[in-house]
Design a protein around this motif. Structure first.
Motif, short mmCIF file in Angstrom:
data_model
loop_
_atom_site.label_atom_id
_atom_site.label_comp_id
_atom_site.label_asym_id
_atom_site.label_seq_id
_atom_site.Cartn_x
_atom_site.Cartn_y
_atom_site.Cartn_z
N ALA A 12 0.83 -1.21 0.00
CA ALA A 12 0.00 0.00 0.00
C ALA A 12 0.86 1.26 0.00
O ALA A 12 0.52 2.26 -0.64
CB ALA A 12 -0.94 -0.01 1.20
N ALA A 13 1.99 1.23 0.70
CA ALA A 13 2.87 2.39 0.77
C ALA A 13 3.52 2.70 -0.57
O ALA A 13 3.98 3.83 -0.79
CB ALA A 13 3.94 2.17 1.83
N ALA A 14 3.55 1.75 -1.49
CA ALA A 14 4.11 2.00 -2.83
C ALA A 14 3.18 2.86 -3.68
O ALA A 14 3.58 3.36 -4.72
CB ALA A 14 4.39 0.67 -3.54
N PHE A 15 1.94 3.04 -3.22
CA PHE A 15 0.92 3.79 -3.95
C PHE A 15 0.76 5.21 -3.42
O PHE A 15 1.06 5.48 -2.26
CB PHE A 15 -0.44 3.07 -3.85
N THR A 16 0.21 6.08 -4.27
CA THR A 16 -0.19 7.40 -3.81
C THR A 16 -1.34 7.21 -2.82
O THR A 16 -1.97 6.15 -2.77
CB THR A 16 -0.66 8.28 -4.99
N GLU A 17 -1.63 8.24 -2.07
CA GLU A 17 -2.68 8.15 -1.05
C GLU A 17 -4.02 7.70 -1.64
O GLU A 17 -4.75 6.93 -1.03
CB GLU A 17 -2.84 9.50 -0.35
N ASN A 18 -4.34 8.19 -2.83
CA ASN A 18 -5.60 7.83 -3.49
C ASN A 18 -5.39 6.86 -4.64
O ASN A 18 -6.21 6.80 -5.56
CB ASN A 18 -6.31 9.09 -3.99
N GLY A 19 -4.30 6.10 -4.60
CA GLY A 19 -4.00 5.15 -5.65
C GLY A 19 -5.07 4.08 -5.77
O GLY A 19 -5.91 3.91 -4.88
N SER A 20 -5.02 3.36 -6.90
CA SER A 20 -6.03 2.32 -7.10
C SER A 20 -5.42 1.09 -7.76
O SER A 20 -4.42 1.18 -8.47
CB SER A 20 -7.19 2.84 -7.96
N VAL A 21 -6.06 -0.05 -7.48
CA VAL A 21 -5.70 -1.32 -8.09
C VAL A 21 -6.96 -1.92 -8.69
O VAL A 21 -7.99 -1.99 -8.01
CB VAL A 21 -5.13 -2.32 -7.04
N LYS A 22 -6.86 -2.33 -9.94
CA LYS A 22 -7.96 -3.07 -10.57
C LYS A 22 -7.45 -4.48 -10.80
O LYS A 22 -6.47 -4.69 -11.50
CB LYS A 22 -8.38 -2.43 -11.89
N ASP A 23 -8.11 -5.45 -10.17
CA ASP A 23 -7.71 -6.85 -10.25
C ASP A 23 -8.96 -7.71 -10.20
O ASP A 23 -9.83 -7.49 -9.36
CB ASP A 23 -6.77 -7.18 -9.08
N LYS A 24 -9.05 -8.66 -11.08
CA LYS A 24 -10.17 -9.61 -11.13
C LYS A 24 -11.52 -8.89 -11.22
O LYS A 24 -12.49 -9.29 -10.59
CB LYS A 24 -10.15 -10.54 -9.92
N GLY A 25 -11.55 -7.79 -11.97
CA GLY A 25 -12.79 -7.06 -12.18
C GLY A 25 -13.22 -6.14 -11.06
O GLY A 25 -14.27 -5.52 -11.14
N LYS A 26 -12.42 -6.04 -10.01
CA LYS A 26 -12.76 -5.17 -8.88
C LYS A 26 -11.70 -4.07 -8.76
O LYS A 26 -10.52 -4.31 -9.00
CB LYS A 26 -12.82 -5.95 -7.58
#
Length: 109
Positions: free
Chosen positions: A25-39
């Motif tokens: 999570a720390a590798a991301f910006t504060e409002n970063g996002s991940v899209k995985d398996k349709g979510k």
């Protein structure tokens, strides 16, 4: 084959390899996002929860072997082996970077 990854992407894969959801999570910006398996998982808390859930469901290793760009995003192709359905498989990780953090990540087959 060894490839050189941008610092933010390397931080993501290192944290994943260590099985550390907080570091992922720390590798991301504060409002970063991940899209995985349709979510889509938005924000560091959601990303930390997503990674913790993945770690509880499956054991796996991911080895990046190819890097390129597509539509303004950095694309890393990695070989994944583990206890998940379809293993082994090559996955594509589409990263959008902001400075030294991951702003967006989409994982596809």
């Amino acid at each position: 084959m060894t490839i050189t990854l941008p610092r933010a992407i390397e931080a993501y894969f290192d944290a994943d390899r260590e099985g550390d959801p907080k570091a992922v999570a720390a590798a991301f910006t504060e409002n970063g996002s991940v899209k995985d398996k349709g979510k889509t998982h938005k924000g560091r808390d959601a990303i930390r929860t997503w990674m913790a859930d993945e770690g509880q469901q499956y054991t796996y290793t991911i080895e990046p072997f190819l890097i390129g760009t597509e539509d303004g995003r950095t694309v890393v192709t990695a070989h994944a082996v583990g206890t998940f359905p379809g293993s082994p498989i090559d996955l594509r990780f589409f990263f959008l970077l902001t400075e030294d953090k991951v702003a967006e990540l989409e994982i596809t087959v």
